[in-house]
Design a protein around this motif. Structure first.
Motif, PDB file in Angstrom:
ATOM      1  N   ARG A   1      -7.169  -4.449  12.290  1.00 23.24           N
ATOM      2  CA  ARG A   1      -8.560  -4.481  12.748  1.00 23.24           C
ATOM      3  C   ARG A   1      -9.509  -4.517  11.548  1.00 23.24           C
ATOM      4  N   ALA A   2      -9.147  -5.322  10.545  1.00 24.29           N
ATOM      5  CA  ALA A   2      -9.927  -5.419   9.314  1.00 24.29           C
ATOM      6  C   ALA A   2     -10.487  -6.827   9.139  1.00 24.29           C
ATOM      7  N   GLN A   3     -11.568  -6.917   8.417  1.00 23.18           N
ATOM      8  CA  GLN A   3     -12.093  -8.195   7.953  1.00 23.18           C
ATOM      9  C   GLN A   3     -11.312  -8.554   6.689  1.00 23.18           C
ATOM     10  N   THR A   4     -11.274  -9.831   6.326  1.00 22.73           N
ATOM     11  CA  THR A   4     -10.563 -10.246   5.120  1.00 22.73           C
ATOM     12  C   THR A   4     -11.551 -10.831   4.126  1.00 22.73           C
ATOM     13  N   SER A   5     -11.481 -10.331   2.905  1.00 25.99           N
ATOM     14  CA  SER A   5     -12.291 -10.856   1.809  1.00 25.99           C
ATOM     15  C   SER A   5     -11.335 -11.484   0.801  1.00 25.99           C
TER      16      SER A   5
ATOM     17  N   ALA B   1       2.239   3.271   1.629  1.00 26.13           N
ATOM     18  CA  ALA B   1       1.946   3.103   3.055  1.00 26.13           C
ATOM     19  C   ALA B   1       1.460   1.684   3.318  1.00 26.13           C
ATOM     20  N   LEU B   2       0.616   1.153   2.434  1.00 31.66           N
ATOM     21  CA  LEU B   2       0.163  -0.231   2.573  1.00 31.66           C
ATOM     22  C   LEU B   2       1.341  -1.181   2.433  1.00 31.66           C
ATOM     23  N   LEU B   3       2.188  -0.938   1.449  1.00 30.22           N
ATOM     24  CA  LEU B   3       3.372  -1.774   1.241  1.00 30.22           C
ATOM     25  C   LEU B   3       4.274  -1.735   2.476  1.00 30.22           C
ATOM     26  N   GLY B   4       4.520  -0.546   3.008  1.00 30.77           N
ATOM     27  CA  GLY B   4       5.376  -0.411   4.188  1.00 30.77           C
ATOM     28  C   GLY B   4       4.795  -1.110   5.404  1.00 30.77           C
TER      29      GLY B   4
ATOM     30  N   VAL C   1       2.160  16.610   4.281  1.00 31.24           N
ATOM     31  CA  VAL C   1       2.786  15.577   3.481  1.00 31.24           C
ATOM     32  C   VAL C   1       3.039  14.362   4.357  1.00 31.24           C
ATOM     33  N   GLN C   2       2.603  13.193   3.906  1.00 33.53           N
ATOM     34  CA  GLN C   2       2.829  11.963   4.649  1.00 33.53           C
ATOM     35  C   GLN C   2       3.738  11.066   3.834  1.00 33.53           C
ATOM     36  N   THR C   3       4.738  10.507   4.494  1.00 34.41           N
ATOM     37  CA  THR C   3       5.652   9.605   3.813  1.00 34.41           C
ATOM     38  C   THR C   3       5.702   8.325   4.604  1.00 34.41           C
ATOM     39  N   PRO C   4       5.521   7.174   4.039  1.00 31.47           N
ATOM     40  CA  PRO C   4       5.148   6.981   2.644  1.00 31.47           C
ATOM     41  C   PRO C   4       3.669   7.298   2.427  1.00 31.47           C
ATOM     42  N   ALA C   5       3.314   7.569   1.188  1.00 26.97           N
ATOM     43  CA  ALA C   5       1.958   7.965   0.847  1.00 26.97           C
ATOM     44  C   ALA C   5       1.230   6.857   0.101  1.00 26.97           C
ATOM     45  N   ASP C   6      -0.074   6.877   0.205  1.00 31.72           N
ATOM     46  CA  ASP C   6      -0.948   6.006  -0.571  1.00 31.72           C
ATOM     47  C   ASP C   6      -1.840   6.921  -1.387  1.00 31.72           C
ATOM     48  N   PRO C   7      -1.580   7.086  -2.679  1.00 36.65           N
ATOM     49  CA  PRO C   7      -2.387   8.026  -3.467  1.00 36.65           C
ATOM     50  C   PRO C   7      -3.876   7.682  -3.469  1.00 36.65           C
ATOM     51  N   ASN C   8      -4.215   6.408  -3.358  1.00 37.27           N
ATOM     52  CA  ASN C   8      -5.623   6.013  -3.327  1.00 37.27           C
ATOM     53  C   ASN C   8      -6.091   5.669  -1.920  1.00 37.27           C
ATOM     54  N   GLY C   9      -5.239   5.914  -0.926  1.00 38.00           N
ATOM     55  CA  GLY C   9      -5.618   5.727   0.470  1.00 38.00           C
ATOM     56  C   GLY C   9      -5.886   4.291   0.871  1.00 38.00           C
ATOM     57  N   ALA C  10      -5.176   3.346   0.283  1.00 34.86           N
ATOM     58  CA  ALA C  10      -5.439   1.926   0.531  1.00 34.86           C
ATOM     59  C   ALA C  10      -5.310   1.559   2.007  1.00 34.86           C
ATOM     60  N   LEU C  11      -4.237   1.962   2.657  1.00 35.30           N
ATOM     61  CA  LEU C  11      -4.041   1.573   4.057  1.00 35.30           C
ATOM     62  C   LEU C  11      -5.131   2.173   4.945  1.00 35.30           C
ATOM     63  N   GLU C  12      -5.447   3.411   4.729  1.00 35.44           N
ATOM     64  CA  GLU C  12      -6.488   4.072   5.524  1.00 35.44           C
ATOM     65  C   GLU C  12      -7.845   3.396   5.299  1.00 35.44           C
ATOM     66  N   GLU C  13      -8.136   3.034   4.061  1.00 33.87           N
ATOM     67  CA  GLU C  13      -9.409   2.382   3.741  1.00 33.87           C
ATOM     68  C   GLU C  13      -9.510   0.988   4.356  1.00 33.87           C
ATOM     69  N   VAL C  14      -8.387   0.271   4.371  1.00 34.89           N
ATOM     70  CA  VAL C  14      -8.369  -1.098   4.890  1.00 34.89           C
ATOM     71  C   VAL C  14      -8.464  -1.115   6.412  1.00 34.89           C
ATOM     72  N   THR C  15      -7.770  -0.195   7.068  1.00 40.74           N
ATOM     73  CA  THR C  15      -7.754  -0.169   8.528  1.00 40.74           C
ATOM     74  C   THR C  15      -9.171   0.008   9.056  1.00 40.74           C
ATOM     75  N   ASN C  16      -9.600  -0.903   9.913  1.00 35.72           N
ATOM     76  CA  ASN C  16     -10.966  -0.939  10.466  1.00 35.72           C
ATOM     77  C   ASN C  16     -12.017  -1.208   9.394  1.00 35.72           C
ATOM     78  N   GLY C  17     -11.590  -1.689   8.227  1.00 37.09           N
ATOM     79  CA  GLY C  17     -12.519  -1.972   7.145  1.00 37.09           C
ATOM     80  C   GLY C  17     -12.356  -3.396   6.658  1.00 37.09           C
TER      81      GLY C  17
END
Length: 164
Positions: free
Chosen positions: A83-87, A149-152, A31-47
């Motif tokens: 470490r992300a690009q911005t669109s 997680a993204l919000l935090g 369990v990770q707190t805070p959570a991202d149900p759609n994994g936004a922070l993980e997807e954005v990091t290095n992306g």
């Protein structure tokens, strides 16, 4: 008297053992707190951080295909910290909120304030009054509902910028 003291220590030990067991059970469930149900922070990091902007005088300016202004700079710095690009996508507020709901963008910025009408459709950062270049204006930013997680991460970054 010594017997009562032993009983209290025993009760404390039981509570400590229960608390540790609960913590281990949660850790075992990953369990990770805070959570991202759609994994936004993980997807954005290095992306790629997909940002929607609503043009707002003094905050976000558009000149041809170029954006500028204090909100633009702050988001570019946040993106770099991941470490992300911005669109960037420029649209009106209602379109941006729909894009957040559809998962087309990760953050919406513009003239949003703490009194935003979009609170029931998106997650809203705390209100910030002291961000660089804002001249004391209150602003909030929006992220997809539930992406805590993204919000935090965004709020922690903005907290650091506000104190500069």
């Amino acid at each position: 008297m010594p017997r009562e003291r032993c009983l209290r220590v025993g009760a404390c030990a039981k509570k400590t053992i229960l608390a540790c067991a609960a913590a281990l059970a949660l850790a075992a469930c990953n369990v990770q707190t805070p959570a991202d149900p759609n994994g936004a922070l993980e997807e954005v990091t290095n992306g790629t951080l997909r940002v929607g902007a609503s043009v707002e005088p003094g905050l976000i300016r558009e000149s041809g295909d170029e954006l500028s202004g204090p909100l633009y700079r702050i988001i570019e710095e946040f993106s770099a910290s991941l470490r992300a690009q911005t669109s960037w996508t420029v649209a009106g507020e209602e379109t941006l909120v729909t894009m957040l709901e559809d998962g087309t963008i990760d953050i919406a910025v513009g003239g949003f304030t703490g009194a935003t009408a979009w609170m029931d459709r998106a997650a809203v950062t705390r209100a910030y009054h002291g961000l660089p270049g804002m001249e004391g204006r209150e602003i909030v930013m929006l992220v997809p509902a539930g992406e805590n997680a993204l919000l935090g991460s965004l709020e922690a970054f903005l907290d650091g910028k506000e104190s500069q």
